[in-house]
Design a protein around this motif. Structure first.
Motif, PDB file in Angstrom:
ATOM      1  N   PHE A  31       0.825  -1.200   0.000  1.00  0.00           N
ATOM      2  CA  PHE A  31       0.000   0.000   0.000  1.00  0.00           C
ATOM      3  C   PHE A  31       0.862   1.254   0.000  1.00  0.00           C
ATOM      4  CE2 PHE A  31      -2.396   3.335   2.228  1.00  0.00           C
ATOM      5  CZ  PHE A  31      -3.438   3.474   1.338  1.00  0.00           C
ATOM      6  N   GLU A  32       1.950   1.230   0.751  1.00  0.00           N
ATOM      7  CA  GLU A  32       2.831   2.400   0.815  1.00  0.00           C
ATOM      8  C   GLU A  32       3.380   2.744  -0.569  1.00  0.00           C
ATOM      9  OE1 GLU A  32       6.908   3.736   3.084  1.00  0.00           O
ATOM     10  OE2 GLU A  32       5.606   2.277   4.058  1.00  0.00           O
ATOM     11  N   GLU A  33       3.681   1.732  -1.373  1.00  0.00           N
ATOM     12  CA  GLU A  33       4.192   1.975  -2.723  1.00  0.00           C
ATOM     13  C   GLU A  33       3.104   2.599  -3.608  1.00  0.00           C
ATOM     14  OE1 GLU A  33       6.950   2.446  -5.500  1.00  0.00           O
ATOM     15  OE2 GLU A  33       7.358   1.699  -3.491  1.00  0.00           O
ATOM     16  N   LEU A  34       1.865   2.156  -3.453  1.00  0.00           N
ATOM     17  CA  LEU A  34       0.757   2.741  -4.210  1.00  0.00           C
ATOM     18  C   LEU A  34       0.584   4.216  -3.850  1.00  0.00           C
ATOM     19  CD1 LEU A  34      -1.879  -0.127  -3.903  1.00  0.00           C
ATOM     20  CD2 LEU A  34      -0.486   0.437  -5.900  1.00  0.00           C
ATOM     21  N   VAL A  35       0.681   4.541  -2.559  1.00  0.00           N
ATOM     22  CA  VAL A  35       0.558   5.927  -2.119  1.00  0.00           C
ATOM     23  C   VAL A  35       1.712   6.754  -2.673  1.00  0.00           C
ATOM     24  CG1 VAL A  35       0.579   7.468  -0.104  1.00  0.00           C
ATOM     25  CG2 VAL A  35      -0.796   5.384  -0.070  1.00  0.00           C
ATOM     26  N   LYS A  36       2.935   6.199  -2.674  1.00  0.00           N
ATOM     27  CA  LYS A  36       4.092   6.921  -3.207  1.00  0.00           C
ATOM     28  C   LYS A  36       3.896   7.267  -4.677  1.00  0.00           C
ATOM     29  CE  LYS A  36       7.711   5.210  -0.153  1.00  0.00           C
ATOM     30  NZ  LYS A  36       8.928   4.379  -0.061  1.00  0.00           N
ATOM     31  N   LYS A  37       3.322   6.354  -5.446  1.00  0.00           N
ATOM     32  CA  LYS A  37       3.094   6.622  -6.871  1.00  0.00           C
ATOM     33  C   LYS A  37       2.060   7.732  -7.049  1.00  0.00           C
ATOM     34  CE  LYS A  37       4.683   2.201  -8.561  1.00  0.00           C
ATOM     35  NZ  LYS A  37       4.371   0.929  -9.186  1.00  0.00           N
ATOM     36  N   SER A  38       1.004   7.709  -6.249  1.00  0.00           N
ATOM     37  CA  SER A  38       0.007   8.785  -6.303  1.00  0.00           C
ATOM     38  C   SER A  38       0.619  10.102  -5.863  1.00  0.00           C
ATOM     39  CB  SER A  38      -1.188   8.457  -5.397  1.00  0.00           C
ATOM     40  OG  SER A  38      -1.863   7.315  -5.864  1.00  0.00           O
ATOM     41  N   ASP A  39       1.465  10.045  -4.845  1.00  0.00           N
ATOM     42  CA  ASP A  39       2.136  11.234  -4.333  1.00  0.00           C
ATOM     43  C   ASP A  39       3.034  11.852  -5.406  1.00  0.00           C
ATOM     44  OD1 ASP A  39       2.685  12.927  -1.965  1.00  0.00           O
ATOM     45  OD2 ASP A  39       4.716  12.113  -2.139  1.00  0.00           O
ATOM     46  N   LYS A  40       3.751  11.028  -6.131  1.00  0.00           N
ATOM     47  CA  LYS A  40       4.621  11.511  -7.210  1.00  0.00           C
ATOM     48  C   LYS A  40       3.797  12.238  -8.274  1.00  0.00           C
ATOM     49  CE  LYS A  40       8.118   9.929 -10.473  1.00  0.00           C
ATOM     50  NZ  LYS A  40       7.687   9.850 -11.829  1.00  0.00           N
ATOM     51  N   LEU A  41       2.665  11.652  -8.656  1.00  0.00           N
ATOM     52  CA  LEU A  41       1.799  12.283  -9.658  1.00  0.00           C
ATOM     53  C   LEU A  41       1.220  13.599  -9.141  1.00  0.00           C
ATOM     54  CD1 LEU A  41       0.004   9.041 -10.852  1.00  0.00           C
ATOM     55  CD2 LEU A  41       1.612  10.415 -12.187  1.00  0.00           C
ATOM     56  N   MET A  42       0.877  13.636  -7.852  1.00  0.00           N
ATOM     57  CA  MET A  42       0.334  14.849  -7.251  1.00  0.00           C
ATOM     58  C   MET A  42       1.378  15.965  -7.266  1.00  0.00           C
ATOM     59  SD  MET A  42       0.444  16.692  -4.144  1.00  0.00           S
ATOM     60  CE  MET A  42       1.111  15.469  -3.057  1.00  0.00           C
ATOM     61  N   TYR A  43       2.632  15.642  -6.928  1.00  0.00           N
ATOM     62  CA  TYR A  43       3.680  16.667  -6.935  1.00  0.00           C
ATOM     63  C   TYR A  43       3.999  17.142  -8.341  1.00  0.00           C
ATOM     64  CZ  TYR A  43       4.532  16.977  -2.004  1.00  0.00           C
ATOM     65  OH  TYR A  43       4.378  17.241  -0.675  1.00  0.00           O
ATOM     66  N   GLU A  44       3.865  16.268  -9.332  1.00  0.00           N
ATOM     67  CA  GLU A  44       4.047  16.706 -10.721  1.00  0.00           C
ATOM     68  C   GLU A  44       3.001  17.752 -11.080  1.00  0.00           C
ATOM     69  OE1 GLU A  44       4.045  13.184 -13.171  1.00  0.00           O
ATOM     70  OE2 GLU A  44       5.945  12.489 -12.315  1.00  0.00           O
ATOM     71  N   GLU A  45       1.757  17.525 -10.635  1.00  0.00           N
ATOM     72  CA  GLU A  45       0.697  18.509 -10.887  1.00  0.00           C
ATOM     73  C   GLU A  45       0.974  19.808 -10.144  1.00  0.00           C
ATOM     74  OE1 GLU A  45      -3.904  18.888  -9.705  1.00  0.00           O
ATOM     75  OE2 GLU A  45      -3.479  17.289 -11.142  1.00  0.00           O
ATOM     76  N   LYS A  46       1.451  19.719  -8.902  1.00  0.00           N
ATOM     77  CA  LYS A  46       1.757  20.908  -8.108  1.00  0.00           C
ATOM     78  C   LYS A  46       2.852  21.733  -8.784  1.00  0.00           C
ATOM     79  CE  LYS A  46       1.253  20.757  -3.605  1.00  0.00           C
ATOM     80  NZ  LYS A  46       0.259  21.772  -3.312  1.00  0.00           N
TER      81      LYS A  46
END
Length: 132
Positions: free
Chosen positions: A108-123
């Motif tokens: 689950f932590e890896e799934l969150v990290k991937k979403s987090d990476k995409l979120m920071y790209e948008e930011k």
């Protein structure tokens, strides 16, 4: 991968510190709550939605869920709020959405990290648009 997948959504409130510093913590709390409601509204009822950190919210959705639908729904909710709130600040969020196959070895932590990476790209994209 409809039933064998999980969709993780990470929403990060943009500009919480300036809201807190300029308008106070009650308005900062309001912006957090509005962002949380936007995320909850964008997800199906079966989703698990929670605050993940100071200004981050996460949703976990069983199955594949259209990424653009989630993003568009969150943004529409926030735009509607901003039009009608009468607040001197705008509430916006950067959003990362990732869907992956789930197996016994899924992390689950890896799934969150991937979403987090995409979120920071948008930011980063939002910040670069502001500087133009």
């Amino acid at each position: 991968c409809s039933e064998d997948c999980i969709t993780v959504v990470l929403a990060d409130l943009d500009g919480l510190k300036p809201i807190n510093d300029t308008y106070g913590h009650n308005d900062g709390d309001n912006a957090i709550q509005v962002t949380a409601r936007a995320l909850k509204t964008a997800c199906p009822e079966s989703a698990i939605c929670m605050r993940f950190g100071g200004d981050e919210m996460v949703a976990v959705i069983g199955g594949m869920y259209p990424h653009d639908d989630i993003r568009n729904s969150i943004n529409a909710y926030l735009e509607e709020y901003n039009r009608n709130s009468g607040k001197p600040y705008r509430v916006s969020a950067s959003i990362g959405v990732h869907t992956a196959l789930v197996s016994a070895s899924s992390d689950f932590e890896e799934l969150v990290k991937k979403s987090d990476k995409l979120m920071y790209e948008e930011k980063k994209l939002k910040k670069s648009r502001k500087s133009i």
